[in-house]
Design a protein around this motif. Structure first.
Motif, short mmCIF file in Angstrom:
data_model
loop_
_atom_site.label_atom_id
_atom_site.label_comp_id
_atom_site.label_asym_id
_atom_site.label_seq_id
_atom_site.Cartn_x
_atom_site.Cartn_y
_atom_site.Cartn_z
N LEU A 1 0.88 -1.12 0.05
CA LEU A 1 0.01 -0.08 -0.03
C LEU A 1 0.98 1.23 0.13
O LEU A 1 0.57 2.11 -0.74
CB LEU A 1 -0.97 0.12 1.03
N LEU A 2 2.02 1.22 0.96
CA LEU A 2 2.73 2.56 0.89
C LEU A 2 3.31 2.74 -0.64
O LEU A 2 3.52 3.84 -0.93
CB LEU A 2 4.07 2.18 1.88
N LEU B 1 1.52 4.20 -2.84
CA LEU B 1 1.14 5.75 -2.66
C LEU B 1 2.31 6.44 -3.33
O LEU B 1 2.09 7.60 -3.79
CB LEU B 1 0.97 6.22 -1.36
N SER B 2 3.58 5.93 -3.08
CA SER B 2 4.66 6.64 -3.68
C SER B 2 6.00 5.60 -3.59
O SER B 2 6.00 4.97 -2.55
CB SER B 2 5.00 7.84 -3.20
N ASP C 1 8.88 6.53 -3.10
CA ASP C 1 9.85 7.19 -2.18
C ASP C 1 9.49 6.93 -0.87
O ASP C 1 10.38 7.12 0.10
CB ASP C 1 9.61 9.04 -2.18
N LEU C 2 8.34 5.89 -0.75
CA LEU C 2 8.08 5.65 0.86
C LEU C 2 8.93 4.08 1.16
O LEU C 2 8.60 3.52 2.01
CB LEU C 2 6.57 5.27 1.11
N PRO D 1 11.84 3.27 1.97
CA PRO D 1 12.51 3.22 3.23
C PRO D 1 11.69 3.08 4.52
O PRO D 1 12.05 2.29 5.37
CB PRO D 1 13.42 4.70 3.28
N LEU D 2 10.58 3.88 4.40
CA LEU D 2 9.57 3.55 5.62
C LEU D 2 9.09 2.26 5.48
O LEU D 2 9.02 1.61 6.54
CB LEU D 2 8.52 4.63 5.25
N PHE E 1 17.20 4.98 9.68
CA PHE E 1 16.74 6.28 9.03
C PHE E 1 17.91 7.10 8.67
O PHE E 1 18.12 7.81 7.65
CB PHE E 1 15.67 6.91 9.57
N PHE F 1 16.87 13.60 10.65
CA PHE F 1 16.11 12.56 9.70
C PHE F 1 15.80 11.51 10.25
O PHE F 1 14.71 10.89 10.20
CB PHE F 1 16.86 12.58 8.34
N ALA G 1 13.03 11.99 12.82
CA ALA G 1 11.70 12.28 12.16
C ALA G 1 11.03 10.75 11.59
O ALA G 1 9.95 10.58 11.94
CB ALA G 1 11.84 13.13 10.86
N LEU H 1 7.63 9.14 12.86
CA LEU H 1 6.40 8.74 11.80
C LEU H 1 6.35 7.29 12.22
O LEU H 1 5.02 6.66 11.96
CB LEU H 1 6.76 9.30 10.47
N ASP I 1 4.13 6.04 14.85
CA ASP I 1 2.80 6.36 14.55
C ASP I 1 2.05 5.18 13.45
O ASP I 1 0.91 5.00 13.85
CB ASP I 1 2.83 7.83 13.87
N LEU I 2 2.74 5.09 12.54
CA LEU I 2 2.57 4.07 11.62
C LEU I 2 2.13 2.78 12.16
O LEU I 2 0.83 2.03 12.05
CB LEU I 2 3.46 3.97 10.54
#
Lengths: 374, 374
Positions: free
Chosen positions: B43-44, B47-48, B50-51, B53-54, B129, B145, B148, B152, B155-156
């Motif tokens: 799903l991530l 979306l992009s 670029d996600l 690493p997340l 990160f 970074f 941050a 996040l 939270d996810l």
């Protein structure tokens, strides 16, 4: 709490509703939140009296104002399908109110990330916790207690949002509650994804207009407008075509809203916005406005933009120079045009598939989002 | 993944279960988590790109090991009431697995708060990160970074925990799902409350044995043992008296587990624990062990303790001196005695109100929690 054009329109739109108390939806949402937070503050204090600061900053983070935009869109998503006196409206309003707990978490964690010290003219959560440290005369660094407190408070608010949503969803029409839940779930993943992309954009050197638009789409269009609308519509059993209209409207209005926010952050009158002029520039906020200016700038202009953006010590003259460049490169006009395009697109998305009173309310909200001055 | 006595007992206990695949409950939980995280990573990326690493750090945070203690206790809470082949066991195992997402959030945010750079022998999320920032050659500070990203990600993971729990809970017996949800909700508020009290204790100068016990109660007894057990028992429709037994057991075992952890953090063999000797002392970890030593120390000894605890530059000799004081003040023995008391109390709490196989499993888990060496 600052009364903006959007707040006024939200209030006016909601006051038209039969069955709403004076003050309309914002008051209903505030009542639900107050009841929930009071109950949970009590739970915290029953665990330990030392949790009082956590309970108090939680209360401030949730109950100190805000435009209540997400609950408003969730409500009008519901009302796109159902009349005002539909049973289940109470449950929907509670589910809608839970979005404000989610938003409170996002703001507390955002302010921590950005080291933004004020929120709606009040101290940010990490500042409040830091002040508590200082008041108590504890050894060590108040800032690190502030960060720890804000990190934990955000986690608590996120948990509470879900608890309140799940409880409310149990009162929604059983056939439609899973659809509303799905929107709620997507909304939470998308807002973190949007934040992450925003952080990435701030790290990398240059970034493109497309990247700026991708962040807006997740952080504002979906999170603030489209998902809340779709959540309400799904809870009401709205069909696929209605939901496609609302999604198109939501993406367009969300973008217009964010672009106006970006323009106000640079060109707005501090007396009206309540934000010091130039702060967005000094913070180096990555916006479509800046991306377009960068793309259109000469190499010399680009060097000035790069040096000034994100420079916390930028002088008044520096701010004026950057404003001049954002205008002379044509970026400001391009963003203004884009706002008009999006607002027009939003209006055109809505048909008589929606209940007329909902369509009227959503058109007014689109107008206010695009053309507010603060 | 380190194989501890507890992991071995967890595995042995669960392997006895009919209907469990080889590897037992830990493998089932890992399967559920892998499926969920894979789906959400997709799903991530939709979306992009670029996600990525997340998504990757999320995968590492959730799937890299851990003892799976909370799902184990949730399972045996369920099995206290119901036989192994009960329909609904699959849903319970998914609900139990969701507790690992919650725990992954807690660890990511904890490591960020404590600036702990490793977790289970691997880089902590904020370090991963930060390394990504460095690899990409971005301007600015990799550490910010890293922070941050970890904020996040936590939270996810917290959102995902609730999403997975809510989805699983829909498959539990309808009459009992709200009771399980209640435990899940309390668990999330209590763990934040416990963390907050822990942060407070670290800020204030001295703190009492009572304060140390209050933190243990929320952070470990309730969060790790009692609430997961009660969640399982509630989902199975366990009655009030059974739940009271499980709560008493959970509080006692949780405390024994934490006190053993505290002793191992100071006196454990680094070759067995995998943690550098003295790290807990250099971090200034606030434990009952330290509180008891402070209370029993002479003024001179107290000055040595205060100077050494939380001193990141503490030498090997300094560590040896503090260990000597924690022993000579009688604190170490007092904690050892307290562990035995709690383990005995735990065993005595369980009666034949529980199904015998669950009682046997819980007694083995209590023994392992109290007497593990790593």
């Amino acid at each position: 709490m600052q009364v903006s054009v959007v707040s006024a329109v939200v209030a006016a739109v909601n006051d038209l509703e039969p069955g709403m108390p004076a003050g309309g939806l914002a008051d209903r949402v505030a009542d639900e939140l107050t009841r929930f937070v009071d109950q949970h503050a009590e739970l915290l204090l029953s665990l330990s009296a030392d949790l009082r600061p956590l309970a108090e900053v939680a209360r401030a983070a949730v109950l100190d104002g805000g435009k209540r935009l997400r609950p408003t869109f969730a409500y009008w998503g519901w009302r796109s399908v159902l009349p005002a006196d539909e049973p289940g409206t109470d449950a929907l309003l509670r589910a809608a109110a839970s979005l404000e707990l989610l938003q409170a978490c996002a703001l507390v964690h955002d302010d921590l990330l950005d080291a933004s010290d004020t929120r709606r003219g009040q101290p940010a959560a990490h500042v409040r916790f830091g002040a508590h440290h200082t008041d108590q005369g504890w050894p060590g660094e108040p800032g690190s207690f502030g960060s720890a407190g804000a990190l934990l408070l955000g986690d608590l608010l996120l948990s509470w949002a879900e608890e309140m949503f799940a409880d409310a969803a149990a009162g929604l029409p059983a056939a439609h509650a899973p659809g509303a839940r799905r929107e709620f779930d997507l909304m939470r993943t998308e807002v973190v994804a949007g934040q992450f992309l925003d952080v990435l954009a701030q790290r990398r050197g240059d970034y493109s207009a497309d990247e700026a638009v991708a962040v807006i789409r997740l952080k504002t269009s979906k999170y603030t407008v489209a998902r809340p609308l779709l959540l309400g519509a799904a809870a009401a059993g709205g069909d696929q075509r209605l939901r496609a209209e609302l999604a198109a409207y939501g993406h367009a209005v969300g973008e217009a809203f964010q672009l106006r926010d970006d323009l106000l952050g640079v060109f707005g009158d501090p007396a009206e916005t309540g934000k010091p002029a130039g702060d967005d520039l000094r913070e180096g906020k990555r916006t479509l406005l800046v991306a377009l200016a960068m793309a259109a700038a000469t190499p010399d202009q680009r060097a000035v933009l790069r040096a000034g953006l994100g420079n916390r010590q930028l002088t008044e003259e520096g701010v004026t120079e950057l404003r001049g460049l954002l205008t002379s490169t044509g970026a400001r006009d391009a963003v203004e045009r884009r706002i008009v395009e999006r607002a027009t697109e939003a209006a055109a998305s809505l048909t008589d598939r929606l209940r007329p009173e909902a369509r009227t309310a959503l058109l007014e909200l689109a107008e206010a989002a695009a053309h507010r001055r603060f």
